[in-house]
Design an enzyme around this catalytic site. Structure first.
Site, PDB file in Angstrom:
ATOM      1  N   ASP A 180     -68.342 -69.584  96.109  1.00 28.19           N
ATOM      2  CA  ASP A 180     -67.097 -70.065  96.295  1.00 28.19           C
ATOM      3  C   ASP A 180     -67.153 -71.147  97.240  1.00 28.19           C
ATOM      4  O   ASP A 180     -67.946 -72.001  97.304  1.00 28.19           O
ATOM      5  CB  ASP A 180     -65.996 -68.949  96.481  1.00 28.19           C
ATOM      6  N   TYR A 314     -58.298 -76.493 100.210  1.00 33.63           N
ATOM      7  CA  TYR A 314     -58.759 -77.393  99.191  1.00 33.63           C
ATOM      8  C   TYR A 314     -58.108 -78.778  99.153  1.00 33.63           C
ATOM      9  O   TYR A 314     -58.579 -79.757  98.594  1.00 33.63           O
ATOM     10  CB  TYR A 314     -57.594 -76.755  97.961  1.00 33.63           C
ATOM     11  N   HIS A 370     -67.285 -62.895  90.280  1.00 33.10           N
ATOM     12  CA  HIS A 370     -67.108 -64.050  91.546  1.00 33.10           C
ATOM     13  C   HIS A 370     -67.532 -63.569  92.788  1.00 33.10           C
ATOM     14  O   HIS A 370     -68.247 -64.307  93.651  1.00 33.10           O
ATOM     15  CB  HIS A 370     -65.672 -64.727  91.457  1.00 33.10           C
TER      16      HIS A 370
END
Lengths: 405, 406
Positions: A180, A314, A370
């Site tokens: 990630d 982000y 993930h």
């Protein structure tokens, strides 16, 4: 520059725990369409079940005591243009003196505890495999690290923070593991500090830019084989499905993280839903217990900077959604390992991973998604041991610290 | 005509609901904020703190409620094929002019039925200089005080069915329509299914349509290709550019995972406030919002009949979870169409392309006003409807026997 790390214990104030419970008591739930399942988002039954458990059964103090068995510290790191940031991290040394220093970096919605199950395995000494000294920070703005106070804290700043952290602990050279944002930041660390400090790394979410005719003609041409290549088609279909139905959170956090921050900071069930959607969908069948989920969400709820801060990563790494996550980076020759887990949602064509760096190790797993370190700790540790151990392609990359007595 | 289920509607939020809201506001926890962030990262903390403080200390919901109850409001049951009966809430204000034109006004998201409020006196008043209207302004299913659909798949066709059955049940076999935001898209669906037969003309303040394709609209494609860079007042204003580059997050989330964001919006009045207030400010053209106006607007969502989460589902249903355009299932119709351009409108509109929407008979361009045109610029929007339907106007007399004048 040497700064001394201070021991850290998680100690959430009573008032904060009480306020969480007061809010859970007042929780109001939406309705739901008949037969919705997971089609519209997290099912109501799941949120009600988890919310009830959080309110009545989950014991935060018990979780806290258990977390505090892990050796944690904080230290001040000076980041160019941002002043001093107090960074929280796990630091577990192996009894093997020449263990390989390893920096483990989590992502979103992850946190430092993703390293937990790896610790006993990575630090264990043996003739058969290398040992590691493990450092696992909370990203600035996450967990128990301070958040940057000004705009612009992007890839290079995260990389600088972590490189300085390792240096401050006396690890002038080290290896790295991440998925990630841990992977994304790994690209920056390899670009800026590769070879000099970061000697090799393993990613469990190998992702980079798309090949274009100019940047990577051979990979680009491979796309023309799509009609005849089912494996490639399936992988691209998987990512396209993610792009179409699973990117709402990305778009929101990359453009208006402050706006969603009000919901995440004020509503525990809002935060629960926002994160649990990813915990459920990213793992392909991991049997989450209520305790595991709520401990995870609680780290976000009780985090030092609050649940609004993490979303900004982000925004900062995409320039407010105006460019990709890898701005300013290129291919590097720092030895790179790839760990492929079948339920990882970001399943790009494997050949594209060669655009990241010099691939020296690859492994294909049958199970896992993930959150590989949490779901499949043995598998991930096995990869690190194979990559960095005797006979492995990255054995001895850190001079004098090959992981054996 | 079947037995009417129409009931007068009086808004009366229970005391318990007000008490719960107050308890939640008292427990508010705010996020941090970056130095000098202003609006770059979303709604500024200072705005939120001020609004929440006013919500606790100053804003009087009962006063808002009493004012809203001065509007003639009703509910009635509307049967929707495949979805059973939905109880629909609406304002129905008749003009004293007997031959007033029946007009259905539809709001969008994050709008509500009150967006028609300022236009009501302008549209219903009698005047020798302009036509009069009987106005019906509903709460869309799942919004305000209308019931929400209970099953998946309530899309364009179904909203159109509600609109038409509502107007028919009020005795308006022929009517005209006005809408923006979802009101525009749903207007396309309504006109597709009921145009000419029931909907005799319509107007939108969001005349948005995609780029013309060479093969389907060759002349329009050619003219836009040849024209110089888009110099429209909308392009210069910035709202539309900001929406495209930085303002699509809510759309993406509600089109794909409306239930997930729904938990926040239903549990946290502060989360709901931020999610909607961001639009009230960034989608308008310098509108001088008062805190009372903002909080009344948010309260309609907070106290809505279903829950704040239900409204966002319209994005999911109308896009098939982000797999198709909102206009899928509609077609170009020759029903007379009027369009108005407002510079602060967020959804890109290009005059040269508008003829692809429908049979444009009226066009008007304004130098002020944004996405919530009826609320921000009621005189301008009502004025456009007067011109479009008035004596000598291009849609005068479309509804047989009801030309707006006695």
């Amino acid at each position: 520059m040497t700064t001394w790390a201070k021991p850290f214990t998680v100690a959430v104030p009573d008032a904060d725990v009480e306020r969480l419970h007061a809010k859970l008591e007042l929780a109001t739930f939406p309705d739901e369409l008949d037969g919705a399942g997971w089609d519209y988002g997290v099912p109501l039954a799941d949120i009600k079940r988890l919310s009830e458990y959080w309110k009545n059964t989950f014991d935060w103090r018990k979780a806290e005591r258990s977390i505090n068995e892990i050796p944690q510290f904080t230290t001040d790191i000076e980041v160019d243009g941002f002043g001093s940031l107090n960074v929280h991290f796990v630091h577990q040394k192996s009894e093997v003196e020449n263990a390989i220093p390893l920096l483990f970096v989590h992502g979103w919605p992850g946190h430092f505890l993703e390293v937990r199950k790896l610790l006993p395995l990575l630090t264990a000494g043996s003739h058969d495999h290398p040992a590691f000294h493990v450092v696992a920070p909370s990203l600035p703005g996450f967990g128990f690290s301070e958040a940057p106070g000004k705009p612009g804290f992007a890839g290079p700043q995260f990389a600088e923070t972590f490189n300085k952290l390792m240096l401050s602990l006396g690890y002038n050279e080290y290896v790295y593991q991440g998925g990630d944002f841990g992977h994304i930041i790994g690209v920056y660390v390899a670009n800026i500090y590769g070879h000099k400090h970061m000697k090799g790394w393993l990613s469990n979410m190998p992702m980079y830019r798309r090949p274009t005719a100019f940047s990577n003609p051979l990979l680009f041409l491979e796309l023309l084989t799509l009609p005849f290549n089912k494996t490639l088609r399936d992988r691209i279909a998987a990512v396209q499905h993610l792009q179409t139905t699973g990117m709402g959170y990305f778009n929101v956090q990359a453009t208006v993280p402050q706006t969603i921050g009000y919901s995440l900071a004020d509503s525990p069930i809002g935060l629960l839903a926002w994160l649990y959607e990813k915990l459920y969908m990213g793992v392909g069948g991991y049997p989450w217990t209520e305790d595991e989920v709520l401990e995870w969400i609680s780290i976000y709820w009780f985090s030092r900077a609050g649940p609004g801060a993490p979303a900004r990563i982000y925004y900062e790494l995409t320039g407010g959604n105006s460019h990709d996550l890898f701005e300013g980076t290129t291919w590097t020759s720092v030895p790179l390992g790839l760990a492929w887990f079948p339920q990882e949602p970001v399943r790009l064509p494997k050949s594209w991973a060669h655009m990241i760096g010099k691939v020296v190790f690859e492994s294909d797993h049958e199970v896992g998604g993930h959150f590989a370190a949490f779901e499949q700790p043995q598998a991930l540790v096995s990869d690190l041991r194979k990559m960095f151990g005797k006979g492995g392609p990255a054995h001895g990359v850190v001079p004098g610290k090959d992981g054996y007595q | 005509m079947s037995n009417s289920t129409e009931q007068p509607f009086v808004l009366a939020v229970p005391d318990d609901d007000l008490a719960l809201l107050r308890k939640k506001l008292d427990l508010v926890r705010f996020p941090d904020e970056l130095d000098d962030a202003a609006w770059s990262y979303g709604v500024p903390l200072a705005d939120m703190k001020r609004l929440v403080s006013h919500w606790v200390n100053g804003y009087d919901w009962r006063k808002s409620e009493a004012e809203i109850n001065k509007l003639p409001m009703f509910t009635r049951d509307i049967d929707v094929h495949g979805f059973g009966t939905l109880n629909i809430h609406y304002v129905h204000q008749k003009s004293e002019v007997k031959n007033a034109i029946p007009l259905l006004f539809s709001h969008g998201w994050p709008g509500d039925f009150l967006e028609a409020r300022k236009m009501l006196p302008l549209l219903t008043e009698k005047s020798p200089d302009h036509p009069s209207f009987h106005v019906v302004a509903l709460s869309l299913p799942g919004f305000g005080f209308s019931e929400a659909p209970k099953k998946p798949g309530f899309a364009g066709r179904q909203y159109a069915e509600v609109f038409n059955k509502l107007m028919l049940s009020l005795g308006y076999n022929e009517y005209v329509y006005q809408g923006g935001d979802w009101g525009y898209i749903l207007g396309l669906h309504a006109v597709t299914h009921y145009g000419h037969k029931h909907i005799k003309a319509w107007h939108t303040n969001v005349p948005s349509v995609g780029p013309p394709k060479l093969l389907s609209n060759p002349l329009v494609w050619l003219s836009s290709w040849l024209s110089s860079s888009n110099n429209s007042s909308q392009a210069k204003h910035g709202n539309a550019r900001n929406w495209r580059t930085k303002g699509m997050g809510y759309f993406m989330e509600q089109a794909t995972q409306p239930q997930t964001i729904g938990y926040s919006l239903t549990d946290s009045p502060v989360g709901l406030l931020a999610w909607i207030y961001e639009k009230l400010v960034t989608w308008t053209d310098g509108y001088p919002w008062t805190d009372d106006e903002v909080l009344e607007w948010i309260s309609i969502y907070w106290f809505s009949r279903s829950c704040p989460a239900a409204a966002g589902r319209i994005y999911y249903e109308l896009t098939g979870q982000n797999t198709h355009d909102t206009k899928a299932g509609t077609k170009w119709m020759s029903v007379p169409l009027g369009v108005s351009y407002f510079p602060g409108e967020i959804i890109p509109t290009i005059k040269a392309w508008s003829s692809m929407i429908g049979n444009i008979v009226f066009e008007s361009e304004h130098d002020k006003g944004g996405h919530f045109a009826a609320f921000e610029q009621p005189e301008k929007l009502a004025g456009d409807l007067w011109k479009m339907y008035g004596k000598g106007g291009p849609a005068h007399g479309v509804v047989f026997g009801k030309n707006g004048y006695d």
